[in-house]
Scaffold this active site. Structure first.
Site, PDB file in Angstrom:
ATOM      1  N   CYS A   1       0.880  -1.413   0.013  1.00  0.00           N
ATOM      2  CA  CYS A   1      -0.051   0.027   0.066  1.00  0.00           C
ATOM      3  C   CYS A   1       0.621   1.463   0.003  1.00  0.00           C
ATOM      4  O   CYS A   1       1.895   1.397   0.897  1.00  0.00           O
ATOM      5  CB  CYS A   1      -0.868   0.022   1.146  1.00  0.00           C
ATOM      6  SG  CYS A   1      -2.200  -1.430   1.251  1.00  0.00           S
TER       7      CYS A   1
ATOM      8  N   CYS B   1      -1.849   8.686  26.378  1.00  0.00           N
ATOM      9  CA  CYS B   1      -1.769   7.334  25.683  1.00  0.00           C
ATOM     10  C   CYS B   1      -1.928   6.544  26.610  1.00  0.00           C
ATOM     11  O   CYS B   1      -1.984   6.494  27.797  1.00  0.00           O
ATOM     12  CB  CYS B   1      -0.060   7.056  25.498  1.00  0.00           C
ATOM     13  SG  CYS B   1       0.517   8.248  24.299  1.00  0.00           S
TER      14      CYS B   1
ATOM     15  N   ASP C   1       1.971   1.212  18.914  1.00  0.00           N
ATOM     16  CA  ASP C   1       2.390   0.504  17.373  1.00  0.00           C
ATOM     17  C   ASP C   1       2.773   1.674  16.731  1.00  0.00           C
ATOM     18  O   ASP C   1       3.279   1.501  15.438  1.00  0.00           O
ATOM     19  CB  ASP C   1       1.123  -0.193  16.981  1.00  0.00           C
ATOM     20  CG  ASP C   1       0.093   0.375  16.792  1.00  0.00           C
ATOM     21  OD1 ASP C   1      -0.404   1.529  17.457  1.00  0.00           O
ATOM     22  OD2 ASP C   1      -1.084   0.141  15.929  1.00  0.00           O
TER      23      ASP C   1
ATOM     24  N   CYS D   1      -4.758  24.820  23.639  1.00  0.00           N
ATOM     25  CA  CYS D   1      -5.860  23.790  24.134  1.00  0.00           C
ATOM     26  C   CYS D   1      -6.452  24.245  25.447  1.00  0.00           C
ATOM     27  O   CYS D   1      -7.579  23.663  25.712  1.00  0.00           O
ATOM     28  CB  CYS D   1      -5.169  22.247  24.148  1.00  0.00           C
ATOM     29  SG  CYS D   1      -4.641  21.787  22.522  1.00  0.00           S
TER      30      CYS D   1
ATOM     31  N   CYS E   1      -6.079  19.817  14.396  1.00  0.00           N
ATOM     32  CA  CYS E   1      -6.799  20.683  15.372  1.00  0.00           C
ATOM     33  C   CYS E   1      -8.036  21.569  14.523  1.00  0.00           C
ATOM     34  O   CYS E   1      -9.146  21.544  14.840  1.00  0.00           O
ATOM     35  CB  CYS E   1      -5.962  21.808  15.934  1.00  0.00           C
ATOM     36  SG  CYS E   1      -6.642  22.990  16.953  1.00  0.00           S
TER      37      CYS E   1
END
Length: 356
Positions: free
Chosen positions: A3, A244, A260, A300, A331
């Site tokens: 791909c 995370c 990953d 933020c 964003c």
């Protein structure tokens, strides 16, 4: 397959050893032993690649059998994410019998899918992948369709959604494409821009909302997770929680990484064949992998939509040239989407709350 936009290929280009081949039975058993050290332990095992079906069905039969010898079946959860190329009726039967959730990558109709998802000889793979996905659907395998949102896909959201619905695929995951690490975001032929992705989210959500309103619901993971987050304060998708998650990625040789997206030499935490999970936990803390993901961009902090956005996935914010976390690349797309569609999101959430 080969791909064009494969992010695993991008990761492998940026480490000393490009491929570790396939995992041995011995390493798989060691992983299971350490994950299920106590009889009441539970674990979720997700198989990805490259292409995980290249390990062969016998690998999975042994893996599941060995895991079930260590704990109760209800303590185990299995998922498989595949390009769908090597699947067969035998795979479908076994995955259904063993309650695997299978994700098949299919980028819509032949025109869209074959543009970037080709085999190693440059031929399109749509016919084989679509037929295998339909086979899985017919045989009742728990199935999600994974769509990589390229520029072309984003510009044709309504057509793509209609294609999947028409063909009976009602569990969809639209994954925004991430450009290679060495490239400036938004500069490649297939790259997303925040403006294009904003239009995509709004168009797709309007189809989702319309069908929800009429009782013809189709699951779209991102929108479902937003509703879940509004109701419960957290999302099932770790990229939407503002930090995370605590899972690990185990390479074929047993090397352990924190995610990953970060299977790179500088993030190597150890090896499952020689290290305990407590040791790996300590090493992850030493590099502040999770802690760094919690850093909030100044903009933020004062954003009206931060409770829903949470700043975005760390991979989307990180500048690999400097190591700094910036504002999420997409964003603007999220702000545009929320400013347009928040009332309908709240309506769905409130309706679901009354049903609980």
């Amino acid at each position: 397959m080969n791909c064009t936009y494969c992010f695993y290929a991008d990761v492998s280009r940026n480490r000393a050893i490009k491929s570790y081949g396939t995992m041995s039975t011995a390493t798989a058993h060691t992983l299971i032993d350490k994950a299920l050290e106590n009889p009441d332990d539970s674990a979720s095992f997700g198989f990805q690649g490259g292409e995980p079906t290249l390990s062969g069905l016998d690998f999975y039969k042994d893996f599941v059998s060995y895991a079930r010898s260590k704990t109760k079946p209800e303590n185990l959860d299995f998922t498989l994410q595949t390009n769908g190329y090597l699947l067969s009726r035998e795979w479908a039967n076994w995955l259904k019998e063993n309650d695997f959730l299978t994700g098949i990558s299919l980028d819509g109709s032949k025109h869209f899918h074959d543009h970037y998802r080709k085999d190693k000889n440059g031929r399109g793979t749509y016919n084989k992948v679509f037929n295998n996905a339909k086979l899985f659907l017919t045989m009742g395998v728990k199935l999600n369709i994974l769509i990589t949102v390229t520029d072309e896909i984003a510009r044709n959201a309504k057509e793509i959604y209609s294609f999947f619905k028409r063909n009976g695929f009602r569990y969809l995951q639209f994954i925004p494409l991430i450009d290679p690490m060495e490239c400036e975001r938004g500069t490649l032929e297939y790259s997303l821009t925040p403006e294009i992705y904003a239009d995509f989210l709004i168009t797709l959500f309007r189809e989702y909302y319309k069908d929800w309103k009429s009782g013809d619901y189709v699951s779209i993971r991102y929108f479902d997770n937003l509703i879940f987050l509004m109701l419960n304060g957290y999302a099932e998708d770790c990229s939407m929680n503002g930090q995370c998650g605590s899972y690990y990625t185990i390479e074929a040789d047993g090397s352990v990484y924190p995610c990953d997206f970060y299977v790179r030499d500088e993030y190597l935490l150890g090896n499952i064949n020689t290290d305990s999970f407590s040791t790996l936990d300590n090493r992850r803390r030493e590099i502040r992998f999770v802690e760094k993901s919690e850093e909030i961009n100044e903009e933020c902090n004062c954003c009206h939509y931060f409770p829903l956005c949470r700043g975005g996935c760390k991979r989307e914010k990180e500048d690999f040239r400097t190591g700094k976390l910036n504002k999420a690349y997409l964003c603007h797309a999220y702000k545009s989407f929320f400013s347009t569609c928040l009332p309908e999101l709240i309506e769905i959430a409130e309706n679901e709350r009354m049903r609980l």
